[in-house]
Design an enzyme around this catalytic site. Structure first.
Site, short mmCIF file in Angstrom:
data_model
loop_
_atom_site.label_atom_id
_atom_site.label_comp_id
_atom_site.label_asym_id
_atom_site.label_seq_id
_atom_site.Cartn_x
_atom_site.Cartn_y
_atom_site.Cartn_z
N GLU A 11 8.34 35.34 31.28
CA GLU A 11 9.00 35.70 32.54
C GLU A 11 7.96 36.11 33.58
OE1 GLU A 11 12.47 38.86 34.01
OE2 GLU A 11 11.41 39.17 32.11
N LYS A 60 18.39 32.85 36.29
CA LYS A 60 18.99 33.93 35.51
C LYS A 60 20.34 34.30 36.10
CE LYS A 60 17.96 38.50 33.62
NZ LYS A 60 17.09 39.69 33.71
N CYS A 88 14.81 37.55 29.92
CA CYS A 88 14.86 39.00 29.73
C CYS A 88 15.96 39.36 28.72
CB CYS A 88 15.05 39.69 31.07
SG CYS A 88 14.89 41.49 31.03
#
Length: 528
Positions: free
Chosen positions: A276, A348, A398
């Site tokens: 990320e 995301k 995440c």
């Protein structure tokens, strides 16, 4: 507090975690049944939850104080307030279970409450329902769901059937049943009598185990396509450097240097996954020349790079910002990368409160922190998996892999793809130092494998970078807080588990039906 250590193989070994969870939860169950009043039952659940979360999510202090520069007392207060809020859900569960189990006179204790046929399913259903509420209210925080203690235990076979909430139901059913038997034996002083009077408790524990073993034995998936040669990059860049304008270029150089290393066995790498925000700025903040360095690195390896980058889309109404994963290879035009017009992209969808969006009314709290990036927009619920090397890779970023049901749309077949054959997570857990957050996150990724039958790739900045095969075994792992690469060959799978087909609906229907039936019995008893 011991219960809070049951969710990752640290400091206890993996085989001990199911025993620790069952024994501590069982002890709490016994205390609930002994409670003389509803108020005391609620406080028992709250205390149990407070101890669990104060230990289990203590790593939030590191992110608030060390990296977000929040004053130590305020950071400690933040952890305490979070643990207090999360303890409301166990309090709700124990209070509801106690109320359902009481006879009209309100006598308490095993044998003085309703029978095991009522007490045990009441606690299992109430607790599972509270776990689900905690996972969805206010964007959800399903961390430390009791099911995660059983990734390596005999109850994990519930995962492909009913997901982690099914595992939670089975574990609480088994723990409560065993606790009932032990409490009855201690009270009567004779195990044989306890078994004769508490046979429903033993039956509940045996049934939970039997279903788990059956679910684990069934073959849900099959291999799909050619095996994929992958590389996972862990650069171990300190968070203080990652977003420092003076250090950003060195960080990207380190990522590329690691990605370019030849494999020890000399085989080509088809897919290289970088963590990320491997590019910790928006894509249009890098020039075409800077992006060409990434393209040249991919050309050296001869495969495809998948890397985390912040994306900015300029539209007529406003600019949109995303925490994304994109792909590039040696043939990608740098100008397209600058403009954001890439062939494969994942945005995301489940954003982190305070870190990636500001909940209403909490701007003051965020202003106390120094957070790079933030206020992102959400991606679409179903985004096409990346077709690379004959496999279809569904990305998540995440803590998105903590929300099992949200990964299912990508696993199911789409309009133009057969559904994901491999799952891949990119994270930056440097926010939490060398804490329980790292092994806890890996444990939850392994539960996603149990649920879907899909292997999982994990590329992180500081750990836990790992490859998990379709049987949820960690077949490769880098030591946390070290820089390096993990090379592996991964076999994708196809086919849908029952959970992948239905999601959380069946377990929620089961829980709701049990609670409704038990409530009807309770009210009927009261009217007599």
């Amino acid at each position: 507090m011991l219960h809070g250590l049951a969710f990752a193989p640290a400091p206890f070994p993996a085989w001990f975690l199911p025993l620790l969870q069952l024994s501590t939860f069982g002890a709490m169950s016994w205390l609930v049944w002994r409670a003389a009043t509803l108020k005391r039952a609620i406080w028992i659940g709250a205390a149990f939850g407070a101890g669990t979360f104060a230990v289990g999510v203590s790593w939030i202090y590191i992110s608030l104080h060390v990296y977000a520069y929040m004053a130590a007392p305020l950071a400690a207060l933040g952890v305490g307030l979070l643990a207090a809020y999360l303890s409301l859900y166990p309090a709700l569960a124990t209070g509801l279970a106690w109320w359902l189990a009481q006879r009209p006179a309100g006598d308490a204790g095993p044998g003085r409450t309703a029978s095991a046929l009522v007490c045990i399913p009441a606690l299992a259903a109430a607790w599972t329902g509270s776990e689900w509420l905690r996972g969805v209210l206010f964007t959800g925080f399903p961390w430390l769901n009791v099911g995660y203690a059983h990734v390596d235990g005999p109850l994990h076979g519930w995962a492909p059937l009913l997901g982690v909430y099914g595992v939670a139901f089975a574990s609480t059913l088994a723990a409560a049943g065993l606790a009932w038997i032990v409490a009855a034996a201690c009270r009567r002083g004779e195990a044989g009598v306890a078994l004769r009077t508490g046979w429903p408790a033993l039956a509940a524990a045996v049934a939970a185990l039997a279903v788990g073993l059956a679910g684990a034995a069934w073959s849900w998936v099959r291999p799909y396509g050619p095996a994929l040669d992958v590389r996972l990059v862990q650069a171990n860049i300190p968070l203080s450097d990652k977003f420092d304008p003076a250090q950003i270029w060195q960080g990207m150089d380190l990522h590329r240097d690691l990605a370019e290393r030849p494999r020890a066995d000399g085989r080509p790498v088809t897919l290289t996954v970088l963590p990320e925000t491997a590019v910790p700025v928006f894509q249009d903040q890098l020039s075409a020349e800077a992006w060409k360095e990434w393209v040249d690195s991919a050309a050296v390896r001869g495969g495809t790079f998948a890397l985390g980058v912040a994306m900015r889309d300029i539209r007529a109404d406003r600019d949109y910002y995303y925490n994304s994963v994109i792909t590039l290879d040696g043939q990608t035009a740098p100008e397209r990368l600058v403009s954001g017009h890439v062939d494969r992209r994942y945005d995301k969808r489940h954003l982190v409160p305070f870190g990636e969006f500001v909940p209403p009314g909490f701007r003051w709290f965020v202003d106390e922190m120094v957070m790079p990036l933030g206020d992102f927009d959400r991606g679409q619920p179903r985004q096409k998996p990346f077709d690379i090397g004959g496999q279809h890779i569904a990305m998540n970023i995440c803590y998105e892999d903590v929300f099992g049901e949200e990964l299912l749309p990508a696993v199911r077949p789409g309009a133009s793809d057969p559904g994901a054959t491999i799952l891949a997570n990119v994270s930056n857990l440097a926010w939490f130092g060398n804490s329980l957050a790292l092994p806890q996150h890996l444990q939850m990724s392994r539960m996603r494998v149990r649920e879907t039958g899909r292997p999982m790739l994990r590329a992180t900045n500081t750990g836990m970078t790992a490859v998990v095969d379709a049987q949820a075994r960690v077949v490769g792992e880098l030591a946390p807080h070290t820089a390096g690469v993990l090379d592996a060959t991964v076999q994708g799978t196809t086919g849908l588990t029952l959970y992948a087909r239905t999601g959380n609906a069946p377990i929620l229907v089961l829980v709701a039906a049990l609670l409704a039936a038990l409530a009807w019995v309770r009210l009927a008893r009261r009217q007599k």
